[in-house]
Design an enzyme around this catalytic site. Structure first.
Site, PDB file in Angstrom:
ATOM      1  N   ALA A 179       0.852  -1.196   0.000  1.00 21.26           N
ATOM      2  CA  ALA A 179       0.000   0.000   0.000  1.00 21.26           C
ATOM      3  C   ALA A 179       0.884   1.241   0.000  1.00 21.26           C
ATOM      4  O   ALA A 179       2.052   1.190   0.379  1.00 21.26           O
ATOM      5  CB  ALA A 179      -0.916  -0.003   1.218  1.00 21.26           C
TER       6      ALA A 179
ATOM      7  N   GLY B  84      -0.449  -5.209   0.879  1.00 15.57           N
ATOM      8  CA  GLY B  84      -1.691  -5.148   0.113  1.00 15.57           C
ATOM      9  C   GLY B  84      -1.593  -5.830  -1.238  1.00 15.57           C
ATOM     10  O   GLY B  84      -2.604  -6.284  -1.781  1.00 15.57           O
TER      11      GLY B  84
ATOM     12  N   GLU C 288      -2.248  -9.394  -0.513  1.00 17.45           N
ATOM     13  CA  GLU C 288      -3.670  -9.491  -0.172  1.00 17.45           C
ATOM     14  C   GLU C 288      -4.534  -9.419  -1.437  1.00 17.45           C
ATOM     15  O   GLU C 288      -5.550 -10.114  -1.540  1.00 17.45           O
ATOM     16  CB  GLU C 288      -4.041  -8.388   0.815  1.00 17.45           C
TER      17      GLU C 288
ATOM     18  N   GLU D   9       3.611  -6.080   7.324  1.00 16.25           N
ATOM     19  CA  GLU D   9       2.952  -4.984   8.051  1.00 16.25           C
ATOM     20  C   GLU D   9       3.450  -4.787   9.479  1.00 16.25           C
ATOM     21  O   GLU D   9       3.451  -3.669   9.998  1.00 16.25           O
ATOM     22  CB  GLU D   9       1.424  -5.204   8.059  1.00 16.25           C
TER      23      GLU D   9
END
Length: 258
Positions: free
Chosen positions: A68, A114, A117, A137
């Site tokens: 992200a 992300g 994900e 993360e």
């Protein structure tokens, strides 16, 4: 239908949409605009009969999605962080997982945070030999917020997921294949061709049956999986594709699904 987005390149050919996440200068990191583009594409593609399978990949040779865009949320408070995760899951990640048409992630490099994900929300994954996958993360004082803590254990097992998330270690493509995180590993030069080959095979099958299969398989992770499977199985008997498929079998020919 024309597909024009600021951060996506969409090419539709032979019922297959090749969707390239196009922020190469940022290693295709997920920012708000890119997430919005993905969500808008899914909404548009849902109604496009020229699309039967979607392939997601990243621009360039280094990265699928490197994570992200941290700059966008570095100063968020708890309430804003919760809204960020909830909105992202609803508008993009859950939307991909529950999309009626198959979504294949073609992982062409880094798939971190992300990015992993996004790949895990896709219906299955193939990777290039140079791919690196992980959820880092905790190094930011966070946990995965776009479904990573839920999808990773289902794919690789609880213990491996615990270790991967706690250590923030990356998997090589080969290790990802060994533990079931990706279905296949191919040379980068062959990645898109292989994804298209699989997509072409899928596109020749009944799109109605595949839609029900996606719904039923996803329900296996939920409490009502068997009920969804039974309901979907029964509903398909009323579909034209069922009649065509069974007639073609009896007549010893390939089915022509509309």
């Amino acid at each position: 239908m024309e597909y024009n987005y600021n951060n996506l390149i969409v090419e539709v050919e032979n019922k297959i949409a090749l969707v390239t996440l196009n922020r190469p200068q940022a290693l295709n990191a997920l920012n708000k605009d890119l997430l919005d583009d993905i969500s808008n594409f899914l909404t548009d593609a849902d109604f496009d009969s020229n699309i039967r399978v979607v392939i997601l990949t990243g621009a360039g040779e280094k990265s699928f999605v490197a994570g992200a865009d941290i700059k966008e949320f570095a100063d968020f408070d708890g309430r804003q962080g919760e809204q960020l995760a909830a909105k992202g899951q609803e508008n993009v990640f859950d939307k991909i997982e529950d999309f009626k048409k198959p979504v294949i992630a073609a992982i062409n490099g880094f798939a971190l945070g992300g990015g992993l994900e996004l790949a895990m929300a896709s219906h299955f994954r193939i990777a290039s030999t140079n791919a690196k996958l992980g959820l880092p993360e905790v190094t930011l004082g966070l946990i995965p917020g776009y479904g990573g803590t839920q999808r990773l254990p289902k794919l690789i097992g609880k213990g491996r997921a615990m270790q991967a998330i706690m250590t923030a270690d990356m998997f090589t493509a080969e290790r990802a294949y060994e533990i079931g995180l990706v279905n296949e590993v191919v040379e980068q030069s062959e990645l898109i061709n292989r994804a298209k080959e699989i997509a072409s095979k899928i596109s020749k099958n009944s799109s109605v049956a595949i839609r029900h299969a996606i719904k039923a398989i996803n329900a296996s992770d939920r409490d009502n999986g068997f009920e969804i499977e039974i309901e979907s199985f029964g509903n398909l008997f009323d579909e034209e594709d069922f009649r065509e498929g069974t007639t073609a079998f009896v007549e010893k020919r390939k089915p022509n699904f509309k």
